[in-house]
Design a protein around this motif. Structure first.
Motif, PDB file in Angstrom:
ATOM      1  N   ASP A  18       0.839  -1.205   0.000  1.00 55.05           N
ATOM      2  CA  ASP A  18       0.000   0.000   0.000  1.00 55.05           C
ATOM      3  C   ASP A  18       0.868   1.247   0.000  1.00 55.05           C
ATOM      4  O   ASP A  18       0.552   2.233  -0.652  1.00 55.05           O
ATOM      5  N   ASP A  19       1.969   1.209   0.752  1.00 48.15           N
ATOM      6  CA  ASP A  19       2.893   2.344   0.785  1.00 48.15           C
ATOM      7  C   ASP A  19       3.532   2.553  -0.588  1.00 48.15           C
ATOM      8  O   ASP A  19       3.718   3.678  -1.018  1.00 48.15           O
ATOM      9  N   THR A  20       3.858   1.454  -1.243  1.00 48.38           N
ATOM     10  CA  THR A  20       4.466   1.544  -2.565  1.00 48.38           C
ATOM     11  C   THR A  20       3.492   2.173  -3.550  1.00 48.38           C
ATOM     12  O   THR A  20       3.879   3.038  -4.336  1.00 48.38           O
ATOM     13  N   LEU A  21       2.244   1.753  -3.497  1.00 52.65           N
ATOM     14  CA  LEU A  21       1.233   2.314  -4.393  1.00 52.65           C
ATOM     15  C   LEU A  21       1.013   3.791  -4.109  1.00 52.65           C
ATOM     16  O   LEU A  21       0.891   4.599  -5.031  1.00 52.65           O
ATOM     17  N   ALA A  22       0.975   4.147  -2.842  1.00 52.05           N
ATOM     18  CA  ALA A  22       0.787   5.549  -2.464  1.00 52.05           C
ATOM     19  C   ALA A  22       1.971   6.379  -2.937  1.00 52.05           C
ATOM     20  O   ALA A  22       1.791   7.494  -3.445  1.00 52.05           O
ATOM     21  N   LEU A  23       3.169   5.854  -2.807  1.00 51.81           N
ATOM     22  CA  LEU A  23       4.365   6.555  -3.252  1.00 51.81           C
ATOM     23  C   LEU A  23       4.336   6.762  -4.757  1.00 51.81           C
ATOM     24  O   LEU A  23       4.642   7.852  -5.254  1.00 51.81           O
ATOM     25  N   LYS A  24       3.953   5.746  -5.500  1.00 53.28           N
ATOM     26  CA  LYS A  24       3.850   5.864  -6.963  1.00 53.28           C
ATOM     27  C   LYS A  24       2.814   6.915  -7.341  1.00 53.28           C
ATOM     28  O   LYS A  24       3.026   7.718  -8.241  1.00 53.28           O
ATOM     29  N   ARG A  25       1.679   6.911  -6.633  1.00 51.65           N
ATOM     30  CA  ARG A  25       0.615   7.877  -6.908  1.00 51.65           C
ATOM     31  C   ARG A  25       1.094   9.300  -6.626  1.00 51.65           C
ATOM     32  O   ARG A  25       0.861  10.221  -7.420  1.00 51.65           O
ATOM     33  N   LEU A  26       1.800   9.483  -5.530  1.00 54.92           N
ATOM     34  CA  LEU A  26       2.304  10.808  -5.176  1.00 54.92           C
ATOM     35  C   LEU A  26       3.374  11.287  -6.161  1.00 54.92           C
ATOM     36  O   LEU A  26       3.405  12.464  -6.526  1.00 54.92           O
ATOM     37  N   ALA A  29       1.560  12.403  -9.275  1.00 54.76           N
ATOM     38  CA  ALA A  29       0.904  13.692  -9.050  1.00 54.76           C
ATOM     39  C   ALA A  29       1.926  14.827  -9.039  1.00 54.76           C
ATOM     40  O   ALA A  29       1.681  15.898  -9.603  1.00 54.76           O
ATOM     41  N   LEU A  30       3.084  14.593  -8.419  1.00 47.88           N
ATOM     42  CA  LEU A  30       4.138  15.604  -8.386  1.00 47.88           C
ATOM     43  C   LEU A  30       4.642  15.906  -9.786  1.00 47.88           C
ATOM     44  O   LEU A  30       4.825  17.070 -10.154  1.00 47.88           O
ATOM     45  N   LYS A  31       4.836  14.866 -10.583  1.00 53.12           N
ATOM     46  CA  LYS A  31       5.311  15.044 -11.957  1.00 53.12           C
ATOM     47  C   LYS A  31       4.309  15.870 -12.767  1.00 53.12           C
ATOM     48  O   LYS A  31       4.688  16.770 -13.521  1.00 53.12           O
ATOM     49  N   LYS A  32       3.017  15.600 -12.565  1.00 50.81           N
ATOM     50  CA  LYS A  32       1.977  16.345 -13.267  1.00 50.81           C
ATOM     51  C   LYS A  32       1.994  17.816 -12.853  1.00 50.81           C
ATOM     52  O   LYS A  32       1.907  18.709 -13.699  1.00 50.81           O
ATOM     53  N   LYS A  33       2.117  18.076 -11.560  1.00 47.30           N
ATOM     54  CA  LYS A  33       2.136  19.457 -11.063  1.00 47.30           C
ATOM     55  C   LYS A  33       3.376  20.201 -11.540  1.00 47.30           C
ATOM     56  O   LYS A  33       3.313  21.392 -11.860  1.00 47.30           O
ATOM     57  N   GLU A  34       4.515  19.516 -11.600  1.00 50.33           N
ATOM     58  CA  GLU A  34       5.740  20.150 -12.106  1.00 50.33           C
ATOM     59  C   GLU A  34       5.572  20.520 -13.577  1.00 50.33           C
ATOM     60  O   GLU A  34       6.003  21.581 -14.014  1.00 50.33           O
ATOM     61  N   PHE A  35       4.914  19.649 -14.341  1.00 46.09           N
ATOM     62  CA  PHE A  35       4.652  19.922 -15.758  1.00 46.09           C
ATOM     63  C   PHE A  35       3.723  21.132 -15.903  1.00 46.09           C
ATOM     64  O   PHE A  35       3.964  22.026 -16.721  1.00 46.09           O
TER      65      PHE A  35
END
Length: 57
Positions: A18-26, A29-35
């Motif tokens: 679950d932590d791995t999935l949450a990390l991937k999701r975050l 999201a960070l990559k999208k916001k940086e773009f």
């Protein structure tokens, strides 16, 4: 046998899936916001340049 070289490395705990999935999701999201931020910065530059040209008229 080599002297003093029998020590083992401590086990590295694997993250909970679950932590791995949450990390991937975050990260996604960070990559999208940086773009989005890059796009906004470029837009500011474009509009700043066009504002300067309109003042010369």
């Amino acid at each position: 046998m080599a002297k003093g070289k029998t020590a083992t490395l401590p086990k590295v705990e694997q993250p909970i899936p679950d932590d791995t999935l949450a990390l991937k999701r975050l990260r996604k999201a960070l990559k999208k916001k940086e773009f989005e931020l890059q796009i906004l910065k470029k837009a500011v530059q474009i509009f700043s340049k066009s504002d300067g040209k309109s003042m010369d008229l």
